[in-house]
Design a protein around this motif. Sequence first.
Motif, PDB file in Angstrom:
ATOM      1  N   MET A  15      20.995 -24.193  36.872  1.00  0.00           N
ATOM      2  CA  MET A  15      21.706 -23.579  35.225  1.00  0.00           C
ATOM      3  C   MET A  15      20.914 -22.927  34.987  1.00  0.00           C
ATOM      4  O   MET A  15      20.150 -22.795  35.023  1.00  0.00           O
ATOM      5  N   ARG A  16      20.777 -21.598  34.726  1.00  0.00           N
ATOM      6  CA  ARG A  16      19.883 -20.600  34.534  1.00  0.00           C
ATOM      7  C   ARG A  16      19.972 -20.529  32.877  1.00  0.00           C
ATOM      8  O   ARG A  16      21.237 -20.307  31.916  1.00  0.00           O
ATOM      9  N   TYR A  17      18.804 -20.259  32.352  1.00  0.00           N
ATOM     10  CA  TYR A  17      19.086 -19.672  31.268  1.00  0.00           C
ATOM     11  C   TYR A  17      18.183 -17.981  30.404  1.00  0.00           C
ATOM     12  O   TYR A  17      17.551 -17.646  31.286  1.00  0.00           O
ATOM     13  N   GLU A  18      18.969 -17.259  29.199  1.00  0.00           N
ATOM     14  CA  GLU A  18      18.152 -16.604  29.631  1.00  0.00           C
ATOM     15  C   GLU A  18      16.488 -16.886  28.457  1.00  0.00           C
ATOM     16  O   GLU A  18      17.105 -17.571  27.924  1.00  0.00           O
ATOM     17  N   GLU A  19      15.907 -15.817  28.885  1.00  0.00           N
ATOM     18  CA  GLU A  19      14.790 -15.869  28.232  1.00  0.00           C
ATOM     19  C   GLU A  19      14.951 -15.487  26.675  1.00  0.00           C
ATOM     20  O   GLU A  19      15.622 -14.545  26.469  1.00  0.00           O
ATOM     21  N   LEU A  20      14.755 -16.070  25.636  1.00  0.00           N
ATOM     22  CA  LEU A  20      15.146 -15.952  24.532  1.00  0.00           C
ATOM     23  C   LEU A  20      13.898 -16.079  23.912  1.00  0.00           C
ATOM     24  O   LEU A  20      13.119 -17.149  23.722  1.00  0.00           O
ATOM     25  N   THR A  21      13.284 -15.728  22.682  1.00  0.00           N
ATOM     26  CA  THR A  21      12.177 -16.142  21.500  1.00  0.00           C
ATOM     27  C   THR A  21      13.443 -15.977  20.331  1.00  0.00           C
ATOM     28  O   THR A  21      13.940 -15.466  20.101  1.00  0.00           O
ATOM     29  N   ILE A  22      13.355 -17.123  20.195  1.00  0.00           N
ATOM     30  CA  ILE A  22      14.136 -18.437  19.114  1.00  0.00           C
ATOM     31  C   ILE A  22      13.505 -17.355  17.426  1.00  0.00           C
ATOM     32  O   ILE A  22      11.795 -17.512  16.861  1.00  0.00           O
ATOM     33  N   GLU A  23      13.927 -16.872  16.225  1.00  0.00           N
ATOM     34  CA  GLU A  23      12.739 -16.922  15.143  1.00  0.00           C
ATOM     35  C   GLU A  23      13.747 -17.692  14.025  1.00  0.00           C
ATOM     36  O   GLU A  23      15.159 -17.700  13.767  1.00  0.00           O
ATOM     37  N   GLY A  24      13.004 -17.932  13.059  1.00  0.00           N
ATOM     38  CA  GLY A  24      14.064 -18.367  12.362  1.00  0.00           C
ATOM     39  C   GLY A  24      14.334 -20.554  12.238  1.00  0.00           C
ATOM     40  O   GLY A  24      14.656 -20.446  13.442  1.00  0.00           O
ATOM     41  N   ARG A  25      13.960 -20.397  11.359  1.00  0.00           N
ATOM     42  CA  ARG A  25      14.102 -22.088  11.339  1.00  0.00           C
ATOM     43  C   ARG A  25      15.623 -22.857  11.612  1.00  0.00           C
ATOM     44  O   ARG A  25      15.637 -23.354  12.566  1.00  0.00           O
ATOM     45  N   ASN A  26      16.853 -22.398  11.252  1.00  0.00           N
ATOM     46  CA  ASN A  26      17.926 -22.877  11.542  1.00  0.00           C
ATOM     47  C   ASN A  26      18.597 -22.932  13.143  1.00  0.00           C
ATOM     48  O   ASN A  26      18.526 -23.897  13.570  1.00  0.00           O
ATOM     49  N   ALA A  27      17.798 -21.079  13.257  1.00  0.00           N
ATOM     50  CA  ALA A  27      17.884 -21.239  14.958  1.00  0.00           C
ATOM     51  C   ALA A  27      16.524 -21.688  15.557  1.00  0.00           C
ATOM     52  O   ALA A  27      17.450 -22.437  16.922  1.00  0.00           O
ATOM     53  N   VAL A  28      16.113 -22.190  15.607  1.00  0.00           N
ATOM     54  CA  VAL A  28      15.276 -22.605  16.608  1.00  0.00           C
ATOM     55  C   VAL A  28      15.672 -23.692  16.738  1.00  0.00           C
ATOM     56  O   VAL A  28      15.290 -25.021  17.690  1.00  0.00           O
ATOM     57  N   LEU A  29      16.493 -24.832  15.279  1.00  0.00           N
ATOM     58  CA  LEU A  29      16.308 -26.212  15.272  1.00  0.00           C
ATOM     59  C   LEU A  29      17.592 -26.329  16.162  1.00  0.00           C
ATOM     60  O   LEU A  29      18.004 -26.802  16.814  1.00  0.00           O
ATOM     61  N   GLU A  30      18.829 -24.803  16.023  1.00  0.00           N
ATOM     62  CA  GLU A  30      19.439 -25.261  16.719  1.00  0.00           C
ATOM     63  C   GLU A  30      19.713 -25.325  18.701  1.00  0.00           C
ATOM     64  O   GLU A  30      20.377 -26.028  19.010  1.00  0.00           O
ATOM     65  N   ALA A  31      18.086 -24.073  18.528  1.00  0.00           N
ATOM     66  CA  ALA A  31      17.821 -24.396  20.027  1.00  0.00           C
ATOM     67  C   ALA A  31      17.569 -25.250  20.844  1.00  0.00           C
ATOM     68  O   ALA A  31      17.866 -25.839  21.736  1.00  0.00           O
ATOM     69  N   TYR A  32      16.891 -25.965  19.701  1.00  0.00           N
ATOM     70  CA  TYR A  32      15.973 -27.543  20.568  1.00  0.00           C
ATOM     71  C   TYR A  32      18.068 -28.484  19.954  1.00  0.00           C
ATOM     72  O   TYR A  32      17.693 -29.219  21.163  1.00  0.00           O
ATOM     73  N   ARG A  33      18.664 -28.780  19.292  1.00  0.00           N
ATOM     74  CA  ARG A  33      19.569 -29.642  19.427  1.00  0.00           C
ATOM     75  C   ARG A  33      20.862 -29.625  20.856  1.00  0.00           C
ATOM     76  O   ARG A  33      21.454 -30.716  20.292  1.00  0.00           O
TER      77      ARG A  33
END
Length: 250
Positions: free
Chosen positions: A1-19
């Motif tokens: 599976m492929r992921y788009e390269e992503l720069t993730i900013e902000g606490r909610n966005a980063v936490l959601e990315a992990y989860r």
Amino acid sequence: MRYEELTIEGRNAVLEAYRSGKTIDKLFVLDGCKDGPVQTILREAKKQSSIVRFVSKERLDQMSATGHHQGVIAYAAAYEYAQVDDILKAAEEKGEPPFIFLLDGIEDPHNLGAIIRTANLAGAHGVIIPKNRAAGLTAVVARTSAGALNYTPVAKVTNLGATIDELKKKGLWFVCADMGGETMYRLNLTGPIGLVIGSEGEGVSRLVKEKCDMTAAIPMKGDIDSLNASVAAGVLAYEIVRQRLGGGVR
């Protein structure tokens, strides 16, 4: 599976990315920030073994594209990492002895992409990189690999030396590139093998080199004493290919 390269900013966005299960290569956190939301993000980072860097506000401001980083910026991988067992399985499915590239300290994404491309064309079953002191699977790596990332699995491990020990138990031999080694043509490079390539500046680290069964030197006739890491990987890989095709030791 492929992921788009992503720069993730902000606490909610980063936490959601992990989860959500995104592969986060690196997490940058404002130095000294220890409030609850940041601690929650750091716990998620520990679960995924992300590299965490504590940096100044000035550094985060420079990295930020939005200006609203809230003290947290994450870099997600462009492609999903494989497991070492996936690489061994690929060799088994092809009915071939494993041929694996192990990269020790390759930090230039262009070099990493070029080596992945060479690994694919040489018929290697996969590439292993360490978690620290190494480029991750960014979009630059994907572009430089010229599509090879779609076919060649890349595994990321915490300890390259320990991984070599585990693979030795499964029958692999290891050869590392080193100018002080035996001329590559004189070594038997057939059978299940791991090719270890170090960085241009430092080469293969001492601890990893000590784990290797052989050291291979590329004959050089010019006025300078080293090759680009990706070129050295290609030269050695194709000596392995030649011998696997029945060329034998010269």
